[in-house]
Design a protein around this motif. Structure first.
Motif, mmCIF file in Angstrom:
data_model
loop_
_atom_site.group_PDB
_atom_site.id
_atom_site.type_symbol
_atom_site.label_atom_id
_atom_site.label_comp_id
_atom_site.label_asym_id
_atom_site.label_seq_id
_atom_site.Cartn_x
_atom_site.Cartn_y
_atom_site.Cartn_z
ATOM 1 N N LYS A 40 1.787 -1.116 -2.485
ATOM 2 C CA LYS A 40 1.662 0.161 -1.769
ATOM 3 C C LYS A 40 2.988 0.877 -1.540
ATOM 4 O O LYS A 40 3.021 2.093 -1.435
ATOM 5 C CB LYS A 40 0.980 -0.060 -0.406
ATOM 6 N N PRO A 43 -0.064 -2.859 -9.786
ATOM 7 C CA PRO A 43 -1.284 -3.357 -9.132
ATOM 8 C C PRO A 43 -1.633 -2.517 -7.902
ATOM 9 O O PRO A 43 -0.764 -1.903 -7.292
ATOM 10 C CB PRO A 43 -0.918 -4.795 -8.748
ATOM 11 N N LYS A 44 -2.899 -2.520 -7.552
ATOM 12 C CA LYS A 44 -3.373 -1.720 -6.414
ATOM 13 C C LYS A 44 -2.756 -2.177 -5.090
ATOM 14 O O LYS A 44 -2.566 -1.386 -4.191
ATOM 15 C CB LYS A 44 -4.896 -1.789 -6.325
ATOM 16 N N TRP A 45 -2.432 -3.460 -4.974
ATOM 17 C CA TRP A 45 -1.889 -3.984 -3.708
ATOM 18 C C TRP A 45 -0.430 -3.582 -3.502
ATOM 19 O O TRP A 45 0.109 -3.747 -2.412
ATOM 20 C CB TRP A 45 -2.029 -5.507 -3.627
#
Length: 142
Positions: free
Chosen positions: A45, A41-43
């Protein structure tokens, strides 16, 4: 010593001793497995978290242990893994709560030797029917 043999549910109903509070729990909901490893997922990091996602997603997908319903939990497990790893690299000690939570999440996905025996893959491949059902004969009877 084991106690007396269990009475069949149908016999309990007939004899009037059936108690719904002692009934077996209903079968668990089976969510459809994800067939191809999803991208992180993009979140997510943290580099270590993304690496863990990329390492485990194909394994869990191949064993049908990753479902749409479990993606969020899997992401949180990877994020926590990334945070703990980053703390170890920085020569800091993660809290006992962090380590305990990570271990619990790892077990939930069947990623330790002990947990592998407790987690069954989702899908029909592992289900086997009753080999005695339908024929009305005892095994070995002619």
């Amino acid at each position: 010593m084991p106690g007396p043999p269990k009475k069949a549910a149908a016999l309990k109903v007939i004899s009037g001793t059936n108690q719904p509070c002692r009934a077996a729990p209903p079968p668990a909901v089976e969510l459809p497995p994800i067939v191809a490893p999803p991208a992180p997922p993009k979140w997510l990091k943290n580099k270590h978290a993304v690496d863990e996602w990329k390492r485990l997603a194909p394994i869990l997908t191949a064993n049908k242990l990753l479902t749409e319903g479990g993606l969020s939990a899997f992401g949180h497990m990877c994020a926590l893994h990334g945070a703990v790893t980053q703390m170890w690299i920085a020569n800091e000690t993660p809290t006992a709560s962090m380590i305990s939570t990570l271990q619990s999440m790892i077990n939930d996905f069947g990623l330790t030797p002990v947990a592998q025996g407790k987690v069954k893959p989702n899908g029909d491949e592992g289900k086997k029917g009753n080999k005695f059902a339908g024929n009305g004969k005892r095994p070995g009877a002619a």
